[in-house]
Design an enzyme around this catalytic site. Structure first.
Site, PDB file in Angstrom:
ATOM      1  CG  ASP A 533      26.800 -14.334   2.736  1.00  0.00           C
ATOM      2  OD1 ASP A 533      26.014 -13.376   2.902  1.00  0.00           O
ATOM      3  OD2 ASP A 533      26.407 -15.517   2.650  1.00  0.00           O
ATOM      4  CD  GLU A 613      33.684 -27.203  35.177  1.00  0.00           C
ATOM      5  OE1 GLU A 613      34.438 -27.886  34.494  1.00  0.00           O
ATOM      6  OE2 GLU A 613      32.505 -27.537  35.434  1.00  0.00           O
TER       7      GLU A 613
END
Ligand code: GLA
Length: 730
Positions: A533, A613
């Protein structure tokens, strides 16, 4: 000048780049809301109701002439009260000392100031680039004043609103409701809201505003995963690029309510503010109360333009501190990598590997303090567990620093485990009702942050930890909602103040800690995206968007979040597969591309990754940094959302404001046969200029890419993603 007052007709007009907002003091002293919408030259827009406006059963001013009734039940108003004839949803309810609910606010005075007002104890947008209008209203009978604040950010089409209620009578009054309202005189609208749950936050929901009231809100003590304190009122045919849309963002992290009501006369009223349920504030003689701020953006060109205005305003004029626009470090967090099962050697091994491939900050998540090897105990005891850390916190920080990485840690300062030394010493610090056993959630209780001694205790513990080691980052978590609300510090008639006082206490604590540790990057979190928020973003420039780190689910979560909140605020990490939340396997490249459009970090056990990776992560970090400014500060376009089940791709774009460069990202989020090529129209380019795509020899005109579109390339594996870098040809 963006605020224009016409003294003669008592008209206030607020002008932003593309919107106009107007109010008028009518002949009864009522502050009537005459217009909000597309920018128009100044004109008195009260003509549609200046000769009265009336329907049967709507009370009117007793002094009005019968053929010209003045009905507060009909008129659009700046702030609506209950008790004197307006039967629509009120914005403010004041119970007078005698028990009556009357409040008739009439114009008193105004002032215009340079710069933006601020709100004592509450977060709000700020800036010298704004102007402030304060209109003071007074009750017809009693010395109760309401000061309406307007902040105008011309560039962003942003108008902020809040107000202060001042009790200048000699007796106490009760404030039972204190919201911001906005009336629309006519028109049919949709209301767009963002619902969700833990791991699935901010799912877009769009409904017609019907005769009656539709509302969303939270009574959980936090803004919550379940509904976001942001909503859009829009034309029924509005879309990303077309139509009038009005955004309402509440700069507040606690209980809220947003409602849209349509009345008998086809007017629509939007109310935004603190949820009146369980809210009742006593104002003694001389006391005042300030409401949270509502940030309104109007766009005449659909949702996209509205979002871009919010993004800029939040980035530049809500977030604070040195990290608001600075490049944030690429972090690795150990949570999904180890959960509670780690010691210092394990963390240092992870840091070592991470540092080698360009990760810059190591974050030690939950489990480093007190008795905390699982979530059954320890919250409240912010003392490093030196056995697990194999030394002091400083020593661990130094070991991490020695790998070339910065060091960060996790706290959950507002909560407490019943099995903690703090609880054993001060059980009354936690919310619980007299004679009842409080309910637990994630085995924990919530501290009564309305009490200064509780905040001081926590602050002192945190300060000690932060001063004890070289800490560059803090993740501030909140992992349950507030039940069993009762503060031992307040008398029985003031228990209706506790929810709001909790938030005021939280804000005071956040202000104190962020002001005293300006070099620390703070990230807020509440079980992922439970407090995404505008209130939290004032204190902390980024937030962990969701505990759901699956790249495909994230498309939906980040899509919904992007309506109000900027990329720079969205925490996004590459995690392992199968994903811990939904067991989905996605390519590492796809996980990377989705995380680029957030703060990009890594959250897995890097020591278990293959060399291949790791090389891919290393490549991603280089690529992310290359595009950093474009992604974080560019104009954001949602080109194709993730929810249409007939479409295969989710596509979005960031473009430089001048149109000279753009980056388009696409993810095939529907892993289904029956594939159809999708052609996506780009945005934000210069129509008559030519561009290359990923350094192609071929040139494409901006107009062609925007009007004719670009075919998304097909890759035959599950959940592929691509980036299209669009650059101006020389
Ligand atoms: C919450 C957060 C996670 C992690 C855990 C630790 O769920 O959202 O990221 O920090 O708490 O307990």
């Amino acid at each position: 000048m963006s605020i224009i007052f016409n003294e003669e007709n008592k008209i206030f007009t607020l002008q932003t780049k593309s919107s106009s907002y107007q109010m008028k003091v009518d002949s009864y002293g009522l502050l009537v809301h005459t217009y909000y919408g597309k920018k128009i030259p100044i004109c008195d827009m009260s003509y549609n109701f200046e000769n009265g406006y009336y329907l049967s059963f709507s009370p009117y001013d007793a002094i009005a002439q019968p053929w010209n009734p003045h009905s507060v039940d009909m008129l659009p108003q700046e702030i609506s009260t209950y008790g004197n004839g307006d039967f629509r949803e009120s914005a403010i309810n004041v119970r007078q000392a005698d028990g009556s609910l009357g409040l008739e606010l009439r114009y008193d005075s105004y002032k215009i100031e340079k710069g933006k007002y601020s709100l004592q104890g509450l977060p709000s947008f700020y800036g010298e680039n704004a102007e402030t209008l304060v209109i003071t209203l007074k009750d017809k009978v009693y010395d109760i004043y309401v000061h309406l604040y307007y902040g105008i950010f011309e560039e962003y089409d942003l108008i902020t609103r809040a107000y202060k209620v001042e009790n200048k009578t000699n007796s106490a009054i009760n404030l039972e409701k204190a919201m911001i309202s906005l009336d629309f005189f006519n028109g049919d609208f949709d209301l767009v809201t963002f619902h969700g749950k833990h791991m699935k936050e901010r799912m877009l929901q769009r409904n017609e505003v019907f005769y009656g009231t539709s509302s969303v809100g939270s009574s959980r003590g936090a803004s919550s995963h379940m509904q976001n304190p942001f909503a859009i009122l829009c034309d029924t045919n509005a879309n990303e690029e077309y139509g009038s849309v009005y955004g309402f963002g509440l700069v507040y992290s606690g209980n809220f309510l947003i409602s849209a009501s349509k009345s008998q006369n086809r007017s629509t009223r939007v109310n935004v503010g603190i949820n009146p349920e369980n809210f009742n504030f006593i104002l003694e003689a001389g006391d005042s109360f300030v409401t949270p701020e509502v940030a309104m953006v109007y766009s005449n060109e659909g949702f996209g333009k509205m979002s871009r205005c919010y993004h800029k305003a939040i980035r530049n004029n809500l977030c604070r501190g040195k990290f608001k626009t600075a490049r944030r470090p690429v972090l690795i967090n150990n949570w999904e990598g180890t959960y509670f099962d780690f010691n210092a050697d394990k963390l240092v091994a992870m840091a070592n590997d991470a540092s080698k491939i360009g990760i810059e900050l190591f974050v030690m998540d939950d489990g480093w303090f007190g008795k905390r090897d699982n979530d059954l105990s320890g919250l409240g005891d912010w003392t490093p567990n030196e056995k697990k850390l194999q030394g002091t916190l400083k020593e661990l920080g130094d070991r991490i620093n020695a790998t070339g990485m910065k060091f960060g840690i996790w706290f959950e300062p507002e909560c407490i485990s019943a099995d903690s030394d703090l609880y054993r010493a001060h059980p009354d610090y936690a919310f619980q009702m007299p004679n009842r056993v409080p309910s637990e959630s994630r085995n924990q209780l919530v501290l009564d942050m309305s009490r200064k001694e509780v905040r001081d205790n926590i602050y002192n513990q945190l300060e000690k930890v932060l001063n004890s080691a070289n800490i560059s980052y803090v993740k501030w978590d909140f992992n349950r909602h507030i039940s069993d609300l009762y503060s031992v510090a307040l008398p029985k008639d003031r228990q209706g103040e506790v929810f709001h006082r909790y938030i005021l206490g939280l804000y005071e604590l956040l202000e104190r800690i962020t002001a005293n540790f300006p070099d620390i990057l703070f990230e807020s979190c509440s079980g992922g995206g439970g407090r995404v928020d505008m209130g939290m973003l004032y204190y902390m420039p980024q937030v962990w968007t969701s505990d759901n780190s699956d790249a495909i689910d994230r498309l939906e979560i980040q899509y919904g979040t992007s309506f109000a909140y900027p990329v720079s605020a969205m925490g996004a990490h590459v995690s392992t597969v199968p994903n811990h939340g939904n067991a989905r396997v996605t390519p590492l490249k796809t996980r990377g591309i989705v995380a680029y459009f957030g703060t990009y970090g890594v959250e897995l056990d890097i020591t278990k990754m293959t060399d291949e990776e790791k090389t891919e992560i290393q490549r991603q970090i280089v690529e992310f940094k290359e595009y950093y400014d474009l992604i974080q500060y560019g104009e954001y376009y949602r080109l194709q959302g993730p929810f249409d089940s007939t479409k295969f791709y989710t596509v979005w774009e960031v473009a430089k404001e001048d149109g000279s460069e753009a980056l388009v990202a696409s993810v095939r989020n529907r892993n289904e046969a029956g594939f159809v090529h999708e052609i996506i129209k780009l945005n934000g380019l210069i129509p008559d200029k030519f561009y290359r795509i990923n350094n192609s020899e071929k040139l494409y005109s901006g107009a062609a890419l925007m009007e004719h579109g670009l075919k998304m390339e097909y890759d035959f594996f599950a959940y592929p993603a691509r980036l299209y870098h669009i650059t101006l040809a020389e």
